[in-house]
Design a protein around this motif. Structure first.
Motif, PDB file in Angstrom:
ATOM      1  N   GLY A 199       0.755  -1.231   0.038  1.00 20.51           N
ATOM      2  CA  GLY A 199      -0.068  -0.021   0.027  1.00 20.51           C
ATOM      3  C   GLY A 199       0.855   1.156   0.114  1.00 20.51           C
TER       4      GLY A 199
ATOM      5  N   PRO B  43      -1.800  -0.713  -4.992  1.00 20.77           N
ATOM      6  CA  PRO B  43      -2.257  -1.936  -5.683  1.00 20.77           C
ATOM      7  C   PRO B  43      -3.350  -1.559  -6.905  1.00 20.77           C
TER       8      PRO B  43
ATOM      9  N   GLU C  67      -4.598   3.930   0.706  1.00 24.91           N
ATOM     10  CA  GLU C  67      -3.619   2.963   1.045  1.00 24.91           C
ATOM     11  C   GLU C  67      -3.538   2.028  -0.455  1.00 24.91           C
ATOM     12  N   LEU C  68      -4.719   1.903  -1.101  1.00 22.74           N
ATOM     13  CA  LEU C  68      -4.713   1.013  -2.314  1.00 22.74           C
ATOM     14  C   LEU C  68      -4.377   1.481  -3.542  1.00 22.74           C
TER      15      LEU C  68
ATOM     16  N   GLU D  62     -11.969  -2.398  -1.830  1.00 25.35           N
ATOM     17  CA  GLU D  62     -10.900  -3.641  -1.586  1.00 25.35           C
ATOM     18  C   GLU D  62     -10.984  -4.286  -3.035  1.00 25.35           C
TER      19      GLU D  62
ATOM     20  N   ALA E 168      -9.747  -2.311  -5.760  1.00 22.31           N
ATOM     21  CA  ALA E 168      -8.555  -2.158  -6.033  1.00 22.31           C
ATOM     22  C   ALA E 168      -7.881  -3.335  -6.321  1.00 22.31           C
ATOM     23  N   ARG E 169      -8.298  -4.600  -5.970  1.00 20.59           N
ATOM     24  CA  ARG E 169      -7.556  -5.896  -6.055  1.00 20.59           C
ATOM     25  C   ARG E 169      -8.062  -6.352  -7.516  1.00 20.59           C
TER      26      ARG E 169
END
Lengths: 74, 608
Positions: free
Chosen positions: B141, B164, B338-339, B385, B388-389
């Motif tokens: 991150g 990410p 963070e992502l 999440e 971002a993934r």
């Protein structure tokens, strides 16, 4: 019986570029803005004696009112 | 060259070859720097029809002549590329301290070319420039890794990096810096990710040549003095951009439940004063800032910290998702940071998905079992999440942006995918604010607010008025405001403290030795605006008027609630706005610059 209005930034243009103007107390801020020709809709924040207040605040003798507008934007 | 670092750095990531060349004086004269350099190099160097995710695309990072100087807010850095989100021009601005440090290395632009065969980071320490292995950093991150890099190299190094989201190809991935500043829009982080550049770490110790040191000192001090003396400085510093949250709610501009309304019944709990009282720990500013708008916050419920949220994030991650809790909004902000994904586009994508879910277009089978309803903060966190993934299914789909997601899902969802040209609209609802609507329709990167923030002008003139004065105002703002991104300084001192913009003129002259009035600068702004329009047309067959249309939500669906309930802009007025805009710009009825306009702006060499 008066209060002082201090518009910030571009709002000063509504009071001929002055830093402050005296208005009668005993009326709401919105009414005072109407008399000054400042559209209340463009005022984003009202600070009276360092405290945030709504636009329908009733002006008291000796109040110092700061008006923050969002003329320029984000 | 006075006011400049003097060099352009080219990094060929495919071969690993690193070269420097002098900053071309003619380009500095005609485009000045920052966003101007970006637009020029993009048009000149990235071949027509280049794949935004391919090796031919470039990421152009540029400072301006005011960057790193003793000028208020002189910490703005431009990131330009061909957008993987829109297929057109992307230019995103980053605050913080990166651009000042970059200038002190002697660099005006860093141009990343090609694609690295493996993850790398670019390390610059004055004249030492190296590509270093970043395999062990991949997947980390941005907040975590920035801390590690600062710990490794020292606090004086500045870091710009991706998370990410950028690694995985989210179309609106951001480039982050200084634990919470982003070049957020248009997928500049996506391009950095596909090039396999995890971070740029740099330190500079060189001085910048100045034409008139005493004049520079005087002009710089004059600018700082007016900022310090400005009425409203205290409030601006206390609340930052969150000053506008309550105001937007009051005037019906606060995006609510995927822009279906402009006022939010839960708005009071996300207003600036609530945020200040409930979560803000301290203020945080960028390089040389006399009026720090950044807020650093602690979310007690989650035991986490974040820089922010600022207004755009509050609008898009709060009211737009039906979330009326400032800690939840701040936590969503933290996850995005963070992502490494843009909070505006992410908020829009999740808002669209929530509306699809509530309308039965998406079901729990599509949402990984999540109850993806407006107001469900935990579901929003989970979706951030998954986006971002790029988790197979809805996460990957939303990571393509709302335009493509809606095209794939269909079932009428295209009508409430809130974007222009594929870029998600930022946080101003424009059901009945025709100047602001036009500003979004015609913005050079898609539906972004910062080129022409005209919504107060709507209120001053009459929000439903469709008159030439409004169009002229939008054009003037579009020519003028982006010049701050060209010069490399923040516009917010002019915007919020209303300092006299003419005070910048002697400062710029003392630094560069070239006198430029605002009239001269606006002409350069107009040139860059037209160049970016030509770029859109070059890269997109059939580009024209239809590309400037807003979401039908703003001309077909009046809000049912709030202060703008029942209000809407008529379709014929949308078209009239465009007619007037094109005419005043000197463009054809299809929205393309005429030959005369290009000649007037000395852009004839760029015409097809």
């Amino acid at each position: 019986m008066s209060a002082i209005i201090r518009p910030a930034g571009a709002l000063k243009s509504y009071i001929a570029g002055e830093n402050e103007i005296e208005v009668d107390s005993g009326q709401t801020l919105k009414q005072a803005l109407g008399i000054l020709g400042i559209p209340s809709e463009i005022v984003a924040l009202v600070i009276v004696n360092e405290e945030q207040q709504p636009k329908d605040y009733l002006l008291q003798e000796g109040d110092v009112v700061k008006l923050i507008a969002v003329i320029g934007g984000g | 060259m006075n006011g400049y670092g003097g060099s352009i750095l080219r990094v060929d990531l495919t071969s690993g070859k690193i070269t420097k060349e002098p900053t071309p004086p003619k380009v500095a004269r005609d485009y000045i720097g920052g966003r101007g350099f970006g637009a020029y190099f993009l048009f000149k160097e990235v071949p027509q029809d280049a794949d935004p995710l391919g090796p031919q695309n470039k990421l152009i990072i540029s400072s301006g002549p005011l960057s790193g100087m003793m000028i208020p807010g002189a910490g703005k850095c431009d990131f330009t590329t061909k957008s993987p989100l829109t297929g057109g021009y992307a230019s995103a601005s980053l605050g913080g301290h990166f651009t000042a440090e970059m200038k002190y290395t002697g660099l005006d632009s860093i141009i990343l070319e090609g694609i690295s065969p493996k993850p790398v980071y670019l390390f610059i320490d004055d004249d030492k420039v190296e590509l270093r292995d970043a395999s062990a950093m991949w997947g980390k991150g941005t907040l975590t890794l920035e801390k590690e890099l600062k710990g490794k190299f020292g606090e004086e190094f500045q870091v710009a990096l991706i998370g990410p989201g950028g690694e995985n190809g989210v179309a609106y991935a951001s480039i982050n810096h200084d634990y919470g500043r982003q070049a957020g829009r248009g997928g500049v982080g996506t391009v950095m990710g596909v090039k396999k550049v995890k971070a740029i770490v740099l330190r500079g110790t060189k001085s910048v040549p100045v034409a008139d040191p005493e004049g520079y000192r005087k002009a710089g001090m004059a600018l700082f003095k007016v900022c310090k003396d400005a009425t409203g400085l205290k409030e601006w510093q206390t609340y930052g951009t969150t000053i506008v949250t309550s105001w937007c709610d009051e005037v019906g501009a606060l995006p609510t439940r995927n822009f279906s309304a402009g006022s939010f019944e839960g708005g009071k709990n996300i207003y600036g004063p609530v945020m200040r009282k409930e979560i803000v720990i301290t203020d945080k500013g960028c390089f040389g800032c006399p009026s720090p708008c950044g807020k650093y916050s602690h979310m007690k419920r989650y035991n986490t910290n974040v820089e922010g949220p600022e207004y755009e994030t509050i609008g898009m991650m709060g009211s737009n998702l039906g979330i009326g809790d400032i800690q939840d909004v701040a936590q969503a902000n933290l996850l995005c940071d963070e992502l490494g994904v843009d909070t505006i586009s992410t908020g829009s994508a999740i808002g669209w998905a929530m509306e699809c879910y509530e309308k039965g277009i998406l079901t729990k089978q599509d949402t990984y079992g999540l109850e993806l309803k407006f107001g469900n903060a935990q579901a929003a966190f989970a979706m951030i999440e998954k986006i971002a993934r790029r988790e197979p299914g809805l996460g990957a789909l939303l990571g393509e942006g709302v335009k493509r997601a809606a095209q794939k899902i269909g079932k009428g969802s295209e009508k409430f995918a809130i974007h222009v040209k594929g870029m998600e609209q930022s946080a101003y609802a424009t059901h009945n604010a025709t100047a602001m609507l036009l500003a979004y329709m015609t913005c050079d990167v898609g539906a972004h607010h910062n080129r022409a923030w005209a919504i107060t002008y709507d209120l001053q003139v009459g929000r439903d008025q469709v008159v030439p004065e409004k169009v002229a105002r939008v054009i003037w703002l579009q020519n003028f405001r982006p010049m701050f991104d060209v010069l490399g300084a923040c516009r917010l001192q002019w915007v919020e403290l209303s300092i006299d913009r003419d005070l910048y003129v002697p400062a710029l002259e003392a630094i560069t030795g070239v006198h430029r009035s605002w009239g001269d600068l606006e002409k350069i702004g107009e040139r860059i605006w037209n160049l970016s329009r030509l770029y859109w047309a070059r890269e997109n067959e059939g580009f024209g008027r239809s590309w400037d249309m807003p979401s039908p939500r703003f001309y077909e669906e009046p809000p049912k609630t709030g202060v703008t309930a029942g209000q809407i802009t008529r379709l014929e007025d949308v078209q009239r706005l465009l007619d007037m805009y094109y005419e005043q710009r000197g463009w054809t009825s299809e929205g393309l610059p005429t030959r005369e306009t290009l000649q007037r702006l000395e852009l004839a060499e760029f015409a097809a």
